[in-house]
Design an enzyme around this catalytic site. Structure first.
Site, PDB file in Angstrom:
ATOM      1  N   HIS A  50      -5.648   3.326  -1.401  1.00 46.82           N
ATOM      2  CA  HIS A  50      -6.950   3.542  -0.737  1.00 46.82           C
ATOM      3  C   HIS A  50      -7.282   5.023  -0.855  1.00 46.82           C
ATOM      4  CE1 HIS A  50      -9.670   2.488   2.925  1.00 46.82           C
ATOM      5  NE2 HIS A  50     -10.133   3.550   2.289  1.00 46.82           N
ATOM      6  N   HIS A  78       1.531   1.158   6.069  1.00 51.40           N
ATOM      7  CA  HIS A  78       2.057   2.097   7.065  1.00 51.40           C
ATOM      8  C   HIS A  78       3.415   1.644   7.617  1.00 51.40           C
ATOM      9  CE1 HIS A  78       1.761   5.243  10.095  1.00 51.40           C
ATOM     10  NE2 HIS A  78       2.126   4.332  10.986  1.00 51.40           N
ATOM     11  N   THR A 101      -7.828   6.504   9.741  1.00 47.31           N
ATOM     12  CA  THR A 101      -7.551   5.290   8.967  1.00 47.31           C
ATOM     13  C   THR A 101      -8.712   4.321   9.184  1.00 47.31           C
ATOM     14  OG1 THR A 101      -5.877   3.607   8.463  1.00 47.31           O
ATOM     15  CG2 THR A 101      -6.216   4.135  10.801  1.00 47.31           C
ATOM     16  N   HIS A 131      -4.243  11.579   0.552  1.00 43.04           N
ATOM     17  CA  HIS A 131      -3.044  10.870   0.071  1.00 43.04           C
ATOM     18  C   HIS A 131      -3.200  10.512  -1.407  1.00 43.04           C
ATOM     19  CE1 HIS A 131      -5.478   7.601   1.534  1.00 43.04           C
ATOM     20  NE2 HIS A 131      -5.086   7.685   2.790  1.00 43.04           N
ATOM     21  N   ASN A 164       0.860  -1.192   0.000  1.00 42.39           N
ATOM     22  CA  ASN A 164       0.000   0.000   0.000  1.00 42.39           C
ATOM     23  C   ASN A 164       0.896   1.242   0.000  1.00 42.39           C
ATOM     24  OD1 ASN A 164      -1.540   2.251   0.888  1.00 42.39           O
ATOM     25  ND2 ASN A 164      -3.078   0.877   1.733  1.00 42.39           N
ATOM     26  N   GLU A 177      -8.772   0.081  -2.769  1.00 41.40           N
ATOM     27  CA  GLU A 177      -9.630  -0.050  -1.600  1.00 41.40           C
ATOM     28  C   GLU A 177     -10.407   1.244  -1.386  1.00 41.40           C
ATOM     29  OE1 GLU A 177      -7.358  -1.464   1.802  1.00 41.40           O
ATOM     30  OE2 GLU A 177      -7.197  -3.381   0.773  1.00 41.40           O
ATOM     31  N   HIS A 180      -3.979  -4.436   7.715  1.00 34.02           N
ATOM     32  CA  HIS A 180      -4.012  -3.280   8.614  1.00 34.02           C
ATOM     33  C   HIS A 180      -3.040  -3.493   9.764  1.00 34.02           C
ATOM     34  CE1 HIS A 180      -5.774   0.664   9.247  1.00 34.02           C
ATOM     35  NE2 HIS A 180      -5.348   0.478  10.476  1.00 34.02           N
TER      36      HIS A 180
HETATM   37  C1  LIG Z   1      -8.513  -0.983   4.588  1.00 30.31           C
HETATM   38  C2  LIG Z   1      -7.219  -0.720   5.212  1.00 30.31           C
HETATM   39  O1  LIG Z   1      -6.937  -1.175   6.288  1.00 30.31           O
HETATM   40  C3  LIG Z   1      -6.219   0.117   4.511  1.00 30.31           C
HETATM   41  O2  LIG Z   1      -6.630   0.447   3.230  1.00 30.31           O
HETATM   42  C4  LIG Z   1      -5.870   1.299   5.283  1.00 30.31           C
HETATM   43  O3  LIG Z   1      -7.025   1.914   5.767  1.00 30.31           O
HETATM   44  C5  LIG Z   1      -5.054   2.274   4.476  1.00 30.31           C
HETATM   45  O4  LIG Z   1      -5.663   3.512   4.409  1.00 30.31           O
HETATM   46  P1  LIG Z   1      -4.923   4.769   5.053  1.00 30.31           P
HETATM   47  O5  LIG Z   1      -3.563   4.835   4.432  1.00 30.31           O
HETATM   48  O6  LIG Z   1      -5.794   5.919   4.675  1.00 30.31           O
HETATM   49  O7  LIG Z   1      -4.842   4.532   6.527  1.00 30.31           O
HETATM   50  N1  LIG Z   2      -5.702  -3.131   3.503  1.00 32.08           N
HETATM   51  C1  LIG Z   2      -4.699  -2.772   4.429  1.00 32.08           C
HETATM   52  C2  LIG Z   2      -3.695  -1.909   3.770  1.00 32.08           C
HETATM   53  O1  LIG Z   2      -3.766  -1.663   2.597  1.00 32.08           O
HETATM   54  C3  LIG Z   2      -2.565  -1.367   4.530  1.00 32.08           C
HETATM   55  O2  LIG Z   2      -2.867  -1.051   5.842  1.00 32.08           O
HETATM   56  P1  LIG Z   2      -1.660  -0.471   6.723  1.00 32.08           P
HETATM   57  O3  LIG Z   2      -0.494  -1.440   6.611  1.00 32.08           O
HETATM   58  O4  LIG Z   2      -1.307   0.875   6.141  1.00 32.08           O
HETATM   59  O5  LIG Z   2      -2.200  -0.406   8.124  1.00 32.08           O
END
Ligand SMILES: CC(=O)[C@@H](O)[C@H](O)COP(=O)(O)O
Ligand SMILES: NCC(=O)COP(=O)(O)O
Length: 252
Positions: free
Chosen positions: A43, A225, A110, A50, A7, A73, A201
């Site tokens: 997302h 993250h 988030t 972002h 992500n 997402e 997550h």
């Molecule tokens: C669904 C999920 O857990 C991720 O897509 C996460 O919410 C990332 O989105 P953010 O980077 O906005 O936190």
């Molecule tokens: N679907 C979860 C994701 O895309 C990433 O979540 P995170 O590692 O940023 O908490």
């Protein structure tokens, strides 16, 4: 083998803090792909804090020329309000391999919960159908302790994404057996209902191995993250390779 989808939302957060194109979302995606990840996740959110629609479109073009999966997402209900080119329009424009529907409120920092299908099932069903007609695999973001897992299949979706935030939090506190059992049970129920299993997550290099060993059904993890944070110290490509090594070790 469990697919690692990176992500890259957080690359866009850093870029947006100054404007311009530094760091570049596209260059980051290319680096992750070159390091061997199996997919890229974004997302987009209505507040555009972002990943932005133009990023989604550019990434769609990049991913179309690869074997890797593009996973978008987001909250599908934002489309109905017409405030921004929401999830369904972006999917129609970019043909991702997967659309993951998440019941976020606009103001959330988030994602912090999965769907309540008793409340949202009826209005999700036509949206799932629409996304499937576009050729997207559809996944629904679900709490591990949800009693609605079988309903995901009834709505025509293909997979669940287990919300792993509670597991990650419990893991950090050193008392995670129950949270992990909840995830394993949700995956078992999903598999029995004919669904695939994604997870994401707050997964990181420390909690990912124990998670995957306890939940053998996981088809894909999406991680952002922690991975982007760790990459600040170790570099993006080495960090992606570290995650791939964790996955390989858990699956060996
Ligand atoms: C669904 C999920 O857990 C991720 O897509 C996460 O919410 C990332 O989105 P953010 O980077 O906005 O936190
Ligand atoms: N679907 C979860 C994701 O895309 C990433 O979540 P995170 O590692 O940023 O908490």
């Amino acid at each position: 083998m469990t697919v690692l989808s990176v992500n890259i939302n957080k690359i866009a957060v850093l870029r947006n803090s100054r404007g311009g194109d530094m760091p570049s979302v596209m260059q980051a995606a290319e680096a992750c792909l070159a390091a061997g990840c199996g997919g890229i996740t974004v997302h987009p959110r209505p507040d555009l804090r972002h990943i932005r629609p133009e990023d989604v479109r550019a990434l769609g073009g990049l991913l179309a020329g690869t074997q890797a999966e593009f996973n978008i997402e987001g909250n599908p209900f934002a489309d109905a309000r017409g405030e921004y080119p929401g999830l369904l329009r972006l999917c129609a424009e970019t043909s991702p391999a997967q659309a993951t529907l998440v019941p976020d409120g606009d103001g959330q920092i988030t994602s912090d919960h999965g769907f309540d299908l008793k409340r949202d099932g009826a209005r999700l069903k036509p949206l799932v159908r629409e996304l499937k007609a576009m050729g997207c695999r559809v996944s629904l973001f679900m709490d591990a302790d949800s009693d609605d897992i079988e309903r995901v299949a009834e709505l025509g979706a293909d997979r669940i994404e287990i919300y792993t935030g509670p597991f990650a939090e419990a893991f950090a506190l050193g008392d995670w057996q129950q949270a992990l059992e909840d995830c394993a049970k949700a995956a078992g129920r999903a598999q029995a209902a004919g669904l695939g299993v994604n997870a994401g997550h707050d997964l990181n290099q420390v909690n990912l191995g124990p998670f995957l060993r306890a939940v053998p059904q996981v088809d894909e993890v999406s991680i952002g993250h922690a991975l982007i944070g760790e990459a600040l110290y170790d570099g993006l490509a080495p960090t992606v390779r570290n995650y791939l090594a964790v996955i390989a070790a858990a699956r060996s």
